[in-house]
Design a protein around this motif. Structure first.
Motif, mmCIF file in Angstrom:
data_model
loop_
_atom_site.group_PDB
_atom_site.id
_atom_site.type_symbol
_atom_site.label_atom_id
_atom_site.label_comp_id
_atom_site.label_asym_id
_atom_site.label_seq_id
_atom_site.Cartn_x
_atom_site.Cartn_y
_atom_site.Cartn_z
ATOM 1 N N ASN A 55 -85.080 -17.635 -26.645
ATOM 2 C CA ASN A 55 -84.303 -17.162 -27.794
ATOM 3 C C ASN A 55 -85.152 -17.171 -29.063
ATOM 4 O OD1 ASN A 55 -82.351 -17.345 -25.836
ATOM 5 N ND2 ASN A 55 -81.214 -19.002 -26.800
ATOM 6 N N TYR A 56 -85.969 -18.197 -29.216
ATOM 7 C CA TYR A 56 -86.856 -18.328 -30.380
ATOM 8 C C TYR A 56 -87.778 -17.114 -30.487
ATOM 9 C CZ TYR A 56 -90.834 -20.436 -32.968
ATOM 10 O OH TYR A 56 -91.851 -20.710 -33.843
ATOM 11 N N HIS A 57 -88.350 -16.694 -29.361
ATOM 12 C CA HIS A 57 -89.234 -15.525 -29.379
ATOM 13 C C HIS A 57 -88.448 -14.258 -29.711
ATOM 14 C CE1 HIS A 57 -92.802 -17.591 -28.150
ATOM 15 N NE2 HIS A 57 -92.329 -17.939 -26.975
ATOM 16 N N VAL A 58 -87.291 -14.087 -29.099
ATOM 17 C CA VAL A 58 -86.491 -12.886 -29.351
ATOM 18 C C VAL A 58 -86.143 -12.778 -30.833
ATOM 19 C CG1 VAL A 58 -84.276 -11.765 -28.900
ATOM 20 C CG2 VAL A 58 -85.581 -12.771 -27.004
ATOM 21 N N GLU A 59 -85.660 -13.861 -31.402
ATOM 22 C CA GLU A 59 -85.296 -13.834 -32.821
ATOM 23 C C GLU A 59 -86.530 -13.644 -33.697
ATOM 24 O OE1 GLU A 59 -83.269 -17.560 -32.898
ATOM 25 O OE2 GLU A 59 -81.294 -16.652 -32.537
ATOM 26 N N GLY A 60 -87.668 -14.172 -33.257
ATOM 27 C CA GLY A 60 -88.897 -14.033 -34.032
ATOM 28 C C GLY A 60 -89.395 -12.610 -34.119
ATOM 29 N N TYR A 61 -89.008 -11.765 -33.184
ATOM 30 C CA TYR A 61 -89.383 -10.347 -33.235
ATOM 31 C C TYR A 61 -88.210 -9.456 -33.618
ATOM 32 C CZ TYR A 61 -93.965 -11.475 -31.440
ATOM 33 O OH TYR A 61 -95.248 -11.983 -31.309
ATOM 34 N N GLY A 62 -87.121 -10.069 -34.068
ATOM 35 C CA GLY A 62 -86.011 -9.290 -34.602
ATOM 36 C C GLY A 62 -85.020 -8.806 -33.579
ATOM 37 N N GLY A 63 -85.116 -9.265 -32.341
ATOM 38 C CA GLY A 63 -84.144 -8.869 -31.337
ATOM 39 C C GLY A 63 -82.782 -9.488 -31.586
ATOM 40 N N VAL A 64 -81.778 -8.901 -30.980
ATOM 41 C CA VAL A 64 -80.398 -9.373 -31.125
ATOM 42 C C VAL A 64 -79.972 -9.997 -29.807
ATOM 43 C CG1 VAL A 64 -78.006 -8.743 -31.603
ATOM 44 C CG2 VAL A 64 -79.878 -7.586 -32.807
ATOM 45 N N LEU A 65 -79.665 -11.289 -29.819
ATOM 46 C CA LEU A 65 -79.279 -12.015 -28.618
ATOM 47 C C LEU A 65 -77.790 -11.854 -28.324
ATOM 48 C CD1 LEU A 65 -81.298 -15.290 -29.223
ATOM 49 C CD2 LEU A 65 -81.524 -13.841 -27.191
ATOM 50 N N HIS A 66 -77.502 -11.528 -27.093
ATOM 51 C CA HIS A 66 -76.128 -11.490 -26.595
ATOM 52 C C HIS A 66 -76.034 -12.529 -25.493
ATOM 53 C CE1 HIS A 66 -75.142 -7.625 -28.634
ATOM 54 N NE2 HIS A 66 -76.444 -7.438 -28.492
ATOM 55 N N LYS A 67 -75.120 -13.491 -25.641
ATOM 56 C CA LYS A 67 -75.056 -14.617 -24.715
ATOM 57 C C LYS A 67 -73.751 -14.589 -23.937
ATOM 58 C CE LYS A 67 -77.800 -17.489 -27.869
ATOM 59 N NZ LYS A 67 -77.852 -18.743 -28.658
ATOM 60 N N VAL A 68 -73.868 -14.913 -22.652
ATOM 61 C CA VAL A 68 -72.673 -15.042 -21.823
ATOM 62 C C VAL A 68 -72.559 -16.496 -21.384
ATOM 63 C CG1 VAL A 68 -72.904 -12.668 -21.022
ATOM 64 C CG2 VAL A 68 -73.845 -14.519 -19.635
ATOM 65 N N PRO A 69 -71.356 -16.993 -21.173
ATOM 66 C CA PRO A 69 -71.203 -18.402 -20.785
ATOM 67 C C PRO A 69 -71.624 -18.647 -19.350
ATOM 68 C CG PRO A 69 -69.071 -17.310 -20.830
ATOM 69 C CD PRO A 69 -70.060 -16.319 -21.376
ATOM 70 N N PHE A 70 -71.970 -19.898 -19.067
ATOM 71 C CA PHE A 70 -72.171 -20.330 -17.698
ATOM 72 C C PHE A 70 -70.841 -20.213 -16.940
ATOM 73 C CE2 PHE A 70 -76.168 -21.656 -19.021
ATOM 74 C CZ PHE A 70 -76.861 -22.389 -18.072
ATOM 75 N N ALA A 71 -70.935 -20.026 -15.651
ATOM 76 C CA ALA A 71 -69.758 -20.091 -14.786
ATOM 77 C C ALA A 71 -69.765 -21.459 -14.126
ATOM 78 C CB ALA A 71 -69.796 -18.987 -13.738
ATOM 79 N N GLY A 72 -68.972 -22.369 -14.632
ATOM 80 C CA GLY A 72 -69.075 -23.756 -14.206
ATOM 81 C C GLY A 72 -70.402 -24.311 -14.677
ATOM 82 N N ASP A 73 -71.200 -24.797 -13.743
ATOM 83 C CA ASP A 73 -72.504 -25.348 -14.099
ATOM 84 C C ASP A 73 -73.647 -24.428 -13.679
ATOM 85 O OD1 ASP A 73 -71.404 -27.653 -15.241
ATOM 86 O OD2 ASP A 73 -71.189 -28.590 -13.273
#
Length: 368
Positions: free
Chosen positions: A122-140
């Protein structure tokens, strides 16, 4: 105007470090930890062959390392059953992820990952201006179907999956991972992070199809090989993508000592088997300690055990802090509901003896 003129992107970013290392904490505390069980390092150390090779290479540290990493790439290719053109070596998976993101992610581009998954990506993505889309874990577990659905919905350039997973130590069988690869949308590249693959059960990794343009795999010498401080990782992918790394990578980023250590370690099958056996025994011991204190160890395919503390993130953070106060370094997931857990690295008996001694005291203080 005096001073540097930062880009608008950098000006808008916080200065951050994805992981606060144990050394940083020790400096702040003014004393060392007695048990270093939080960084998923191999506390069992590198292969004796690797140590000897690095000692020999140190005599030639006046030379730059081979910018092509030729010998290591050839050896890895032979070991993996692919061509050297399908392998790229770099400064750990972290360094290679940074190069990949630099190649593919422009400001505003969509990238998909799991909420709570590896924060350095995530640090690299944000460092190059990308937009992170996150999905939750399914259980563990990370959720391959949800990751693909989100990637399709947002037109993602990259979609990230770790298998086995960090921070929960869970894993998917090869068939489920291959199904995810087969579902990758056009224009999306799947990142398959297999940093812990040496510890996983047979049948966890799909066969390597190195010419498949839909996926790039990352593996490392930091875990089972015990070379975290040497910073050696590698990528396996179709030859055109591997060749593109030469457009952006630091060609002298790999020092001779690291190359020599990794090459020697790769050939030491006996040491790797011994480390796996020691990690398996340590996981059993951690699970026993956890259950003896009323906690629930989760199944693990990695060199750490994630332990459910049985409450919420606030309680787990108190347990973490109380362990640190008692000189035991562990970590925990950062996102609810995963943050009900703490994460304990496999280690030798003396380190786990400290954990066994201090965990009940930490739990009592956290509850009190």
């Amino acid at each position: 105007m005096t001073g540097p003129r930062y880009t608008d992107l950098v000006t808008g970013l916080p200065a951050s470090v994805p992981f606060v290392g144990p050394e940083t904490q020790e400096r702040a505390r003014g004393r060392p930890f007695r048990a270093r069980l939080g960084a998923n390092e191999s506390l069992f150390g590198p292969s004796p062959r690797a140590i000897a090779a690095m000692q020999d290479a140190a005599r030639e540290a006046w030379k730059y390392g081979d910018a092509q990493n030729h010998d290591l790439r050839v050896a890895l290719a032979e070991d993996l059953g692919v061509a050297p053109e399908n392998v790229m070596v770099g400064e750990g998976i972290d360094g290679l992820l940074g190069y990949l993101v630099r190649m593919l992610v422009a400001p505003g581009d969509a990238v998909v990952t799991s909420a709570g998954a590896y924060p350095t990506f995530n640090y690299h993505v944000e460092g190059y201006g990308g937009v992170l889309h996150k999905v939750p874990f399914a259980g563990d577990h990370e959720d391959p179907d949800a990751l693909i659905a989100k990637a399709r919905a947002v037109g993602a350039k990259l979609v990230y999956l770790s298998n086995p997973d960090n921070p929960m130590a869970s894993w998917h069988p090869a068939e489920r991972v291959q199904a995810m690869i087969d579902s990758v949308p056009d224009g999306t590249l799947m990142i398959l992070d297999e940093a812990y693959i040496e510890f996983a059960p047979a049948g966890t990794a799909p066969p390597i199809a190195a010419d498949d343009p839909r996926v790039i795999r990352f593996r490392t010498f930091s875990k089972a090989h015990g070379l975290a401080g040497a910073r050696v990782g590698y990528a396996i992918a179709a030859a055109p993508l591997i060749a593109a790394f030469d457009k952006v990578r630091n060609h002298f980023g790999m020092c001779r000592i690291s190359q020599a250590g990794a090459l020697a370690s790769l050939s030491d099958r006996a040491w790797l088997a011994e480390v796996r056996a020691r990690v398996s025994a340590a996981r059993d011991r951690i699970a026993e300690i956890a259950r003896g204190n009323g906690l629930t160890p989760l199944p693990s395919a990695t060199n750490f055990v994630t332990v459910d503390c049985g409450a919420d993130g606030d309680f787990a953070r108190r347990v973490l802090a109380e362990l640190a106060a008692r000189d035991v370094f562990v970590r925990m997931p950062g996102v609810a509901p995963l943050d009900r857990c703490i994460r304990i690295s496999a280690g030798p008996g003396d380190q786990l003896d400290v954990l066994a001694e201090e965990l009940p005291r930490a739990l009592e203080a956290a509850r009190g």
